[in-house]
Motif scaffolding. Structure first.
Motif, PDB file in Angstrom:
ATOM      1  N   LEU A  95      35.816  32.030  42.227  1.00 31.38           N
ATOM      2  CA  LEU A  95      36.468  33.334  42.282  1.00 31.38           C
ATOM      3  C   LEU A  95      36.609  33.803  43.723  1.00 31.38           C
ATOM      4  O   LEU A  95      35.646  33.751  44.485  1.00 31.38           O
ATOM      5  N   ASP A  96      37.809  34.227  44.070  1.00 31.52           N
ATOM      6  CA  ASP A  96      38.052  34.889  45.343  1.00 31.52           C
ATOM      7  C   ASP A  96      38.185  36.368  45.020  1.00 31.52           C
ATOM      8  O   ASP A  96      39.118  36.780  44.322  1.00 31.52           O
ATOM      9  N   LEU A  97      37.240  37.151  45.497  1.00 27.64           N
ATOM     10  CA  LEU A  97      37.194  38.578  45.175  1.00 27.64           C
ATOM     11  C   LEU A  97      37.765  39.395  46.328  1.00 27.64           C
ATOM     12  O   LEU A  97      37.634  39.015  47.494  1.00 27.64           O
ATOM     13  N   ALA A 122      38.093  22.159  43.992  1.00 26.68           N
ATOM     14  CA  ALA A 122      37.814  23.261  43.072  1.00 26.68           C
ATOM     15  C   ALA A 122      39.074  24.082  42.823  1.00 26.68           C
ATOM     16  O   ALA A 122      39.897  24.271  43.708  1.00 26.68           O
ATOM     17  N   THR A 123      39.195  24.581  41.601  1.00 26.15           N
ATOM     18  CA  THR A 123      40.273  25.502  41.266  1.00 26.15           C
ATOM     19  C   THR A 123      39.814  26.901  41.606  1.00 26.15           C
ATOM     20  O   THR A 123      38.724  27.311  41.230  1.00 26.15           O
ATOM     21  N   ARG A 124      40.655  27.622  42.341  1.00 28.76           N
ATOM     22  CA  ARG A 124      40.305  28.977  42.760  1.00 28.76           C
ATOM     23  C   ARG A 124      41.135  29.986  41.980  1.00 28.76           C
ATOM     24  O   ARG A 124      42.299  29.761  41.701  1.00 28.76           O
ATOM     25  N   VAL A 125      40.505  31.086  41.643  1.00 28.12           N
ATOM     26  CA  VAL A 125      41.175  32.209  40.998  1.00 28.12           C
ATOM     27  C   VAL A 125      41.026  33.400  41.929  1.00 28.12           C
ATOM     28  O   VAL A 125      39.907  33.785  42.267  1.00 28.12           O
TER      29      VAL A 125
END
Length: 86
Positions: free
Chosen positions: A28-30, A70-73
Motif C-alpha cells: 500500500l502506498d498511503l 510487488a504489486t502496489r496499490v
C-alpha cells in the motif's frame, strides 16, 4: 476516517492513529501531507493529524527470491475520506 475524526473531536484530541492491517500480498502506498518517504505517513483533516500505521499480516506465499515485483496499490486522501465515490 470519519469515525477517527469524530472520536478525536469528541475527546478533544488533535492527533489520531489509523492502523491498517493489510491481509493481501499487495503493498500500500498511503497519502501523506508530510515529507514523502517519511514514516509514518499522515494527513491533516478537520484539525486532526491522522497517522497511518500499515501492518502487513499475510504470510509470504513464496520466498523473496521467487516473489517477483510487488504489486502496489496507491490510495489517495480522497479514497480514504470519500470511500463511497470510488
Amino acid at each position: 476516517m470519519h469515525q477517527i475524526i469524530k472520536y478525536a473531536h469528541g475527546y478533544g484530541q488533535h492527533t489520531a492513529y489509523l492502523v491498517i492491517y493489510n491481509i493481501t500480498d499487495k503493498l500500500l502506498d498511503l497519502p501523506t501531507d508530510g515529507t514523502p518517504g517519511a514514516w509514518p505517513p499522515y494527513t491533516e483533516l478537520s484539525g486532526v493529524r491522522v497517522y497511518f500505521i500499515h501492518v502487513r499480516v499475510a504470510p509470504p506465499t513464496t520466498t523473496a527470491s521467487k516473489a517477483g515485483k510487488a504489486t502496489r496499490v496507491t490510495l489517495t486522501k480522497d479514497d480514504l475520506t470519500n470511500p463511497d465515490t470510488t
